[in-house]
Design a protein around this motif. Sequence first.
Motif, short mmCIF file in Angstrom:
data_model
loop_
_atom_site.label_atom_id
_atom_site.label_comp_id
_atom_site.label_asym_id
_atom_site.label_seq_id
_atom_site.Cartn_x
_atom_site.Cartn_y
_atom_site.Cartn_z
N ILE A 1 -2.69 3.10 4.00
CA ILE A 1 -3.53 2.03 4.58
C ILE A 1 -4.79 1.83 3.73
N PHE A 2 -5.36 2.92 3.23
CA PHE A 2 -6.52 2.78 2.35
C PHE A 2 -6.13 2.04 1.07
N ASP A 3 -4.96 2.38 0.53
CA ASP A 3 -4.50 1.72 -0.69
C ASP A 3 -4.34 0.22 -0.49
N LEU A 4 -3.93 -0.18 0.71
CA LEU A 4 -3.71 -1.59 1.01
C LEU A 4 -4.99 -2.32 1.42
N THR A 5 -5.83 -1.65 2.22
CA THR A 5 -6.95 -2.34 2.86
C THR A 5 -8.34 -1.84 2.45
N SER A 6 -8.38 -0.71 1.74
CA SER A 6 -9.65 -0.05 1.39
C SER A 6 -10.39 0.50 2.61
N LYS B 1 4.97 3.55 2.55
CA LYS B 1 4.69 2.20 2.05
C LYS B 1 4.34 1.31 3.23
N VAL B 2 3.21 0.61 3.12
CA VAL B 2 2.79 -0.32 4.16
C VAL B 2 2.52 -1.69 3.54
N GLY C 1 0.84 -1.19 0.00
CA GLY C 1 0.00 0.00 0.00
C GLY C 1 0.87 1.24 0.00
N TYR C 2 0.60 2.15 -0.92
CA TYR C 2 1.37 3.39 -1.02
C TYR C 2 0.44 4.58 -0.79
#
Length: 722
Positions: free
Chosen positions: A704-709, A599-600, A581-582
């Motif tokens: 975090i949104f990019d990774l998990t929505s 980056k996560v 997630g970026y």
Amino acid sequence: MEAISKNISRRNFIKFSSLTGAALTLGLYSQAAGKEAEIITPEAAENLGIEMNAWITIDTNGKVTITNHRSEMGQGSFQSVPQMIAEELEVNLSDINIVFAQGNNAKYGSQITGGSSTIRGTYKKLLKLSATAREMLIEAAAKKWNVSKAECYAEGGRVIHKPSGKKFHYGELVQEASKLEAPKNVKLKLPEEYKIIRKPLPRQDTPLKTNGSAIFGLDKKLPGMLYAVVERNPRFHGKVKSFDDTETKKVPGVKHVIPVKMSVFNTFREGVAVVADNLWSAMQGRKVLKVEWDDSGFEHLSTEQLYARMSDALKSNNSLSVRTKGDAEVVYQKSENKIEATYETPYESHACMEPLNCVAHYQDDKVEIWGPIQGPDWVQDFLSNLLSLPKEKIIVNMTFLGGGFGRKAFMDYPHEAAVISKEVKAPVQVVWTREDDTTQGPFRPGMMYHCKGSVNANGNIESYIMRTAGQNMDHQWPNADKKSYNGSATEGFLETYLNSLQHYSFSDSPLDVPIPVMWWRSVYASTNAFAMESFMDELAAKAGKDPLDFRRPHLHDGRYHELINKLEEVSGWKNRKKGEGYGVAIAESFSSIVGEVVKVSKKADGKVKIDKVWAVMDCGWYVNPDIIKAQIEGSIIMGLGAAVTHATHFKDGKAVEQNFNTYKMPRITDTPEIEIHIMENDEKAGGVGEPSLPPIAPALTNAIFDLTSKRIRKLPFNLEEV
């Protein structure tokens, strides 16, 4: 090294120069506010009838002494200022001694260390001052050799005659140079000619701080000095009803137990001071002191009540317009592609590693102060009014600060020390415990934001509306205009956005409650940017665009495009992989622009972890890249702490968190890898100490949104629970 002041009048100049035989001393003088400062010698100062400030003094040994009129709280002015002087003066850093100036804004102008202003506010003056001294020394050497000045140059603290190779040490020239008139226009070096500036040279104050010779506030000692701790009302506005000091006076070493008041904005915080001949006795005496408080006449609010009021304010029609353009509300209402969101940021303590402390000695018609102080001139003004003393009778000496973050720019703790010293008729050091420092505030204000916006058919912003609810720091001062809006409501937002958007509205709903709030590192930008850049990400998602690409059409300035291109390049933004997630955020404050990418990814147990942070800073002209990197790293870690680790809560009108067991700080193991890049350009110098803090929280939550929505709109949050 203990800070001293060199206040050079004609008489003092003769006295000072007699110590070494002669000296070349140059200072700055401004005839009127707004006019460019002139460089003058002591003789010129005498003719003008002024007492000059000795910014640079070179003695017969070639030793250079410079006066630092700002504080050193870890931001690096004790390195950056000498580095600038050494570059244009052509001396070695080892030949420069730096001392603190006393408080005196008539001599030095503003001395407040805040707003990341030390370098950006003085660099041109200091470079010119140093180059002027260099040219005077070259001219003195040329006259002694009876040669053309054009045949001479300066290097390594010497003037060299190029054709013959003859040399004069600066110390051999100061007597002749001091008789010359300072040249009006000197040529400064171009950045490509720098030999010292822009180099990652080790800090000159590091050895002092590691060998114990640096004088911090707690290190200051005076003959006959007493020590005081104060039991202060935990509800900020309460009063002392009564106290029982029977057991306190039984503690060996305790000398006095007295009620005390210190000024905090438009009120006085009351307490009872325990004064002893050693700090331990004072602290033990405080433990057995019994105080009954009168907490009537004001609200005892909880965190839940504070944010409920902010929420109600956002829903009401009672707001102050801050900045508008076009007709944002009409455009928003007509749009079919619109969103809205509410964001929340917490109250925070400053949590400096060195708790507050101050030494004061009140004597007859004057008071002298020593301590970790960010604004010595502010303290002078403040105490002069409260103690009914002429400003020149308030002597303020700066020590090193173990962190400041805005808290040590306040004047309450010097006032408290002065009042106690006056009462006990002795020099007194007042020491705040960690619990005092954490619970007494003033705090960073908690804030709420309601954002609305819409995008057009091209995927660009067509309306942007942000309403802020929270305490306005300016409303706390005596006789404040509480109908005034928060002038910092757009702090952190890119100016290029404001230039490119056709319809926007920023408004403010001030909260009036008895919780003292004040500046915290990057001030309102630290909270504003979380809402602004989180919402920018939400608008990008609504438009169906990549977050970086979404920002580009709104960057109507090449400087911003260069920064965003660099950020994309170094972070590998276009090469993101599955399972990563970026998130990105860009903020502007104190004349600097900072973009950050976080980056996560997920650990084996499915919990989110922060892998890396990339930061790109455009601060324009700069001095030392290592100091910049240290400030960026510190800002990012502090911002991360406020996002995921700590917050100040209130219950029944009192701060809940008291020490680091509950107000937890980020540890080394919590700190991700941080990669830093500094833009190279010809822009004016911007701030360095604060601008990197605002982007980190929104960059993290966007990642975090990019990774998990999952959208995170309230800080702090627990990474373990995402």
